[in-house]
Write a protein that holds these residues in place. Structure first.
Motif, PDB file in Angstrom:
ATOM      1  N   CYS A  45      39.818  66.004  65.042  1.00  0.00           N
ATOM      2  CA  CYS A  45      38.590  65.514  64.407  1.00  0.00           C
ATOM      3  C   CYS A  45      38.719  64.199  63.683  1.00  0.00           C
ATOM      4  O   CYS A  45      39.243  63.225  64.135  1.00  0.00           O
ATOM      5  CB  CYS A  45      38.077  66.533  63.417  1.00  0.00           C
ATOM      6  N   SER A  46      38.238  64.276  62.487  1.00  0.00           N
ATOM      7  CA  SER A  46      37.931  63.088  61.712  1.00  0.00           C
ATOM      8  C   SER A  46      39.123  62.218  61.402  1.00  0.00           C
ATOM      9  O   SER A  46      39.014  61.003  61.434  1.00  0.00           O
ATOM     10  CB  SER A  46      37.343  63.562  60.419  1.00  0.00           C
ATOM     11  N   LEU A  48      41.527  61.007  62.729  1.00  0.00           N
ATOM     12  CA  LEU A  48      41.930  59.921  63.613  1.00  0.00           C
ATOM     13  C   LEU A  48      41.072  58.685  63.427  1.00  0.00           C
ATOM     14  O   LEU A  48      41.468  57.590  63.793  1.00  0.00           O
ATOM     15  CB  LEU A  48      41.867  60.381  65.060  1.00  0.00           C
ATOM     16  N   ALA A  49      39.901  58.838  62.825  1.00  0.00           N
ATOM     17  CA  ALA A  49      39.028  57.685  62.624  1.00  0.00           C
ATOM     18  C   ALA A  49      39.643  56.688  61.660  1.00  0.00           C
ATOM     19  O   ALA A  49      39.228  55.536  61.624  1.00  0.00           O
ATOM     20  CB  ALA A  49      37.668  58.141  62.125  1.00  0.00           C
ATOM     21  N   THR A 100      38.978  68.772  46.941  1.00  0.00           N
ATOM     22  CA  THR A 100      38.342  68.112  45.801  1.00  0.00           C
ATOM     23  C   THR A 100      39.405  67.539  44.864  1.00  0.00           C
ATOM     24  O   THR A 100      39.270  66.412  44.365  1.00  0.00           O
ATOM     25  CB  THR A 100      37.455  69.111  45.035  1.00  0.00           C
ATOM     26  N   VAL A 119      34.409  59.076  53.494  1.00  0.00           N
ATOM     27  CA  VAL A 119      34.092  60.490  53.664  1.00  0.00           C
ATOM     28  C   VAL A 119      35.218  61.259  54.333  1.00  0.00           C
ATOM     29  O   VAL A 119      35.191  62.476  54.375  1.00  0.00           O
ATOM     30  CB  VAL A 119      32.817  60.669  54.507  1.00  0.00           C
ATOM     31  N   PHE A 120      36.235  60.560  54.834  1.00  0.00           N
ATOM     32  CA  PHE A 120      37.194  61.261  55.677  1.00  0.00           C
ATOM     33  C   PHE A 120      38.138  62.173  54.898  1.00  0.00           C
ATOM     34  O   PHE A 120      38.682  63.114  55.457  1.00  0.00           O
ATOM     35  CB  PHE A 120      37.965  60.269  56.546  1.00  0.00           C
ATOM     36  N   GLY A 122      37.061  64.047  52.413  1.00  0.00           N
ATOM     37  CA  GLY A 122      36.247  65.258  52.306  1.00  0.00           C
ATOM     38  C   GLY A 122      36.268  66.062  53.591  1.00  0.00           C
ATOM     39  O   GLY A 122      36.179  67.281  53.576  1.00  0.00           O
ATOM     40  N   LEU A 123      36.408  65.349  54.689  1.00  0.00           N
ATOM     41  CA  LEU A 123      36.366  66.029  55.984  1.00  0.00           C
ATOM     42  C   LEU A 123      37.643  66.805  56.290  1.00  0.00           C
ATOM     43  O   LEU A 123      37.698  67.508  57.299  1.00  0.00           O
ATOM     44  CB  LEU A 123      36.088  65.031  57.094  1.00  0.00           C
ATOM     45  N   ILE A 125      38.393  69.308  54.841  1.00  0.00           N
ATOM     46  CA  ILE A 125      37.919  70.702  54.765  1.00  0.00           C
ATOM     47  C   ILE A 125      37.669  71.260  56.151  1.00  0.00           C
ATOM     48  O   ILE A 125      38.065  72.378  56.474  1.00  0.00           O
ATOM     49  CB  ILE A 125      36.592  70.776  53.991  1.00  0.00           C
ATOM     50  N   THR A 126      36.996  70.483  56.979  1.00  0.00           N
ATOM     51  CA  THR A 126      36.626  70.997  58.286  1.00  0.00           C
ATOM     52  C   THR A 126      37.686  70.678  59.332  1.00  0.00           C
ATOM     53  O   THR A 126      37.457  70.890  60.513  1.00  0.00           O
ATOM     54  CB  THR A 126      35.292  70.415  58.743  1.00  0.00           C
TER      55      THR A 126
ATOM     56  N   PHE B  21      34.970  60.417  65.831  1.00  0.00           N
ATOM     57  CA  PHE B  21      35.813  61.576  66.184  1.00  0.00           C
ATOM     58  C   PHE B  21      35.321  62.860  65.540  1.00  0.00           C
ATOM     59  O   PHE B  21      36.086  63.802  65.400  1.00  0.00           O
ATOM     60  CB  PHE B  21      37.267  61.378  65.738  1.00  0.00           C
ATOM     61  N   MET B  24      35.460  66.844  67.260  1.00  0.00           N
ATOM     62  CA  MET B  24      36.275  66.749  68.468  1.00  0.00           C
ATOM     63  C   MET B  24      36.786  68.106  68.944  1.00  0.00           C
ATOM     64  O   MET B  24      36.926  68.330  70.143  1.00  0.00           O
ATOM     65  CB  MET B  24      37.486  65.851  68.200  1.00  0.00           C
ATOM     66  N   LEU B  78      31.398  69.111  47.656  1.00  0.00           N
ATOM     67  CA  LEU B  78      32.060  69.601  48.870  1.00  0.00           C
ATOM     68  C   LEU B  78      31.877  71.105  49.022  1.00  0.00           C
ATOM     69  O   LEU B  78      31.538  71.605  50.086  1.00  0.00           O
ATOM     70  CB  LEU B  78      33.550  69.264  48.825  1.00  0.00           C
TER      71      LEU B  78
END
Lengths: 240, 199
Positions: A45-46, A48-49, A100, A119-120, A122-123, A125-126, B21, B24, B78
């Motif tokens: 996911c994120s 890698l951005a 957090t 935002v990455f 925070g991401l 989490i997912t 991404f 993904m 969050l």
């Protein structure tokens, strides 16, 4: 008396060293045979951005290792008290709390990098690698082992992150660790760089590859990593 | 006009999967056939379209300093966002199970995965970071979901066809999926020139 001695013996044998071969395997396995990105396909996911530059990726890797290790530890400590039906929510709350903490710490320590990561953080989490390891490992294993498993998977993840970032920054921007205290300028058209393409006559053709700055480059690089990894380790080849 | 602009931008130019991404994991895992990809894509549009305005209301009326509680509670953002998303996914799961059991069976384990689909949380965090208004956040949610839907349908169709091609063994499956995604990213880049004012 003999019976008692016999009973006690295996108990002494059962005590395992704090860091034996099994524990070492927990850390080294995710680096190769069970890599989170190229084999488990988790957490692509994120994160890698952020791999256009090495320094933010390095911070990101540390954040992922921290969250992964401590969420595994806490989930494993609580594993016998978490009811099956609400385990997802409990895991998410543990992860969200840790993220957090990381977010606020980073904002206090290095505001510029935290703005870049935006935002990455925070991401995380997912990021499926964290939750995936909680479900697959921490819910069924003792705390110390789960902690090591978290560190191992964080390292396997961070390693790929840094490798992608190194390629993208070197060929896309001609520098390494831009924005960090130790900024290296490797190749570019001025005297600031180690390899000055204007001064060295046979390097005059060199230009930064703008494709590397785009996100598609990361996809190609990971695809090629997977290719190399599976050629080198044929048992991982997808049969279907 | 501003809303159309945001929709187009979030669907094509800043596509969630191809540029950031986001999402993904499920994008790679559920893109083996077009049918399941279609179902998951619809579910993502729906969840994204619902959670975005709810999270907008929470972050502006509950967590901000000018909100009902009158205190700056942004550090809870969050946790609250992820709670809203988790409950919305649960709701969608129940609705799909009721309306279309066959779709429910084919989506199987991947429906709960929408909770950890970064596209959903990422959308909400982008919305806060970019300070969208309420209607803008709805347009952004729907546009982002539509972009994700397009991307997963496209790759599922390509992967269905590529099964008949002679790909080198180590590159089969995952490796090829990444390279196709990269090429799709380049294709979507060509949409950068779109002028939303023309619509």
């Amino acid at each position: 008396m003999a019976e008692i001695a016999e009973v006690q013996k295996p108990e002494i044998k059962k005590r395992e060293p704090l860091f034996g071969p099994k524990e070492r395997k927990l850390i080294t396995d995710p680096l190769n045979d069970n890599n989170p990105i190229t084999v488990q396909v988790l957490g692509i996911c994120s994160a890698l951005a952020v791999t256009t530059l090495v320094w933010p990726s390095f911070i990101m890797a540390i954040a992922v290792i921290f969250v992964c290790a401590f969420s595994s530890l806490f989930t494993s400590l609580l594993r016998n008290r978490i009811p099956k039906q609400v385990r997802m929510i409990v895991q998410l709350v543990i992860i969200a709390t840790l993220v957090t903490v990381v977010d606020l710490t980073l904002r206090a320590v290095d505001y510029d990098v935290s703005r870049q990561l935006a935002v990455f953080i925070g991401l995380i989490i997912t990021n499926c690698i964290v939750m995936g390891r909680l479900e697959a490992f921490a819910m069924a294993n003792r705390p110390w082992r789960s902690f090591l498993d978290g560190i191992g998977n964080g390292l396997g993840y961070g390693g790929i992150l840094l490798a992608v970032a190194l390629i993208r920054e070197l060929f896309g921007k001609g520098s390494l660790f831009a924005g960090s205290p130790i900024e290296w300028k490797i190749i570019g058209p001025s005297a600031d760089y180690m390899l000055d393409t204007e001064a060295i006559s046979w390097l005059g053709w060199y230009q930064n590859n703008n494709l590397m700055v785009l996100s598609c480059a990361a996809m190609f690089i990971i695809g090629i990593f997977i290719w190399i990894h599976r050629t080198w380790n044929p048992k991982l080849v997808d049969v279907s | 006009m501003e809303l159309v602009n945001i929709f187009i931008k979030s669907a094509f130019i800043e596509n969630m999967v191809l540029t950031y991404f986001l999402g993904m994991c499920s994008y790679l895992a559920v893109s083996k056939t077009v049918k399941t990809a279609f179902g998951l894509g619809l579910a993502v549009i729906f969840v994204l379209g619902i959670t975005m305005p709810i999270n907008w209301l929470i972050s502006n009326f509950l967590l901000s300093e000018n909100g009902i509680l009158g205190q700056d509670l942004t550090f809870l953002r969050l946790i609250l966002f992820i709670a809203v998303i988790a409950s919305m996914v649960q709701l969608v799961e129940m609705v799909i199970e009721k309306l279309s059991p066959s779709l429910y069976n084919s989506l199987g384990i991947f429906l709960p995965l929408i909770t950890v689909n970064c596209a959903i949380l990422g959308g909400s965090l982008f919305m806060v970071a970019r300070e969208y208004t309420f209607s803008e956040s709805v347009a952004f949610g729907l546009g982002g979901g539509f972009g994700w839907f397009l991307a997963i349908i496209a790759i599922a169709a390509i992967r269905e066809k590529i099964r008949y091609s002679n790909v080198p063994a180590p590159l089969r499956g995952l490796g090829m999926a990444f390279i196709i995604t990269g090429l799709m990213g380049i294709a979507f880049l060509s949409l950068l020139g779109i002028d939303p004012a023309a619509f």
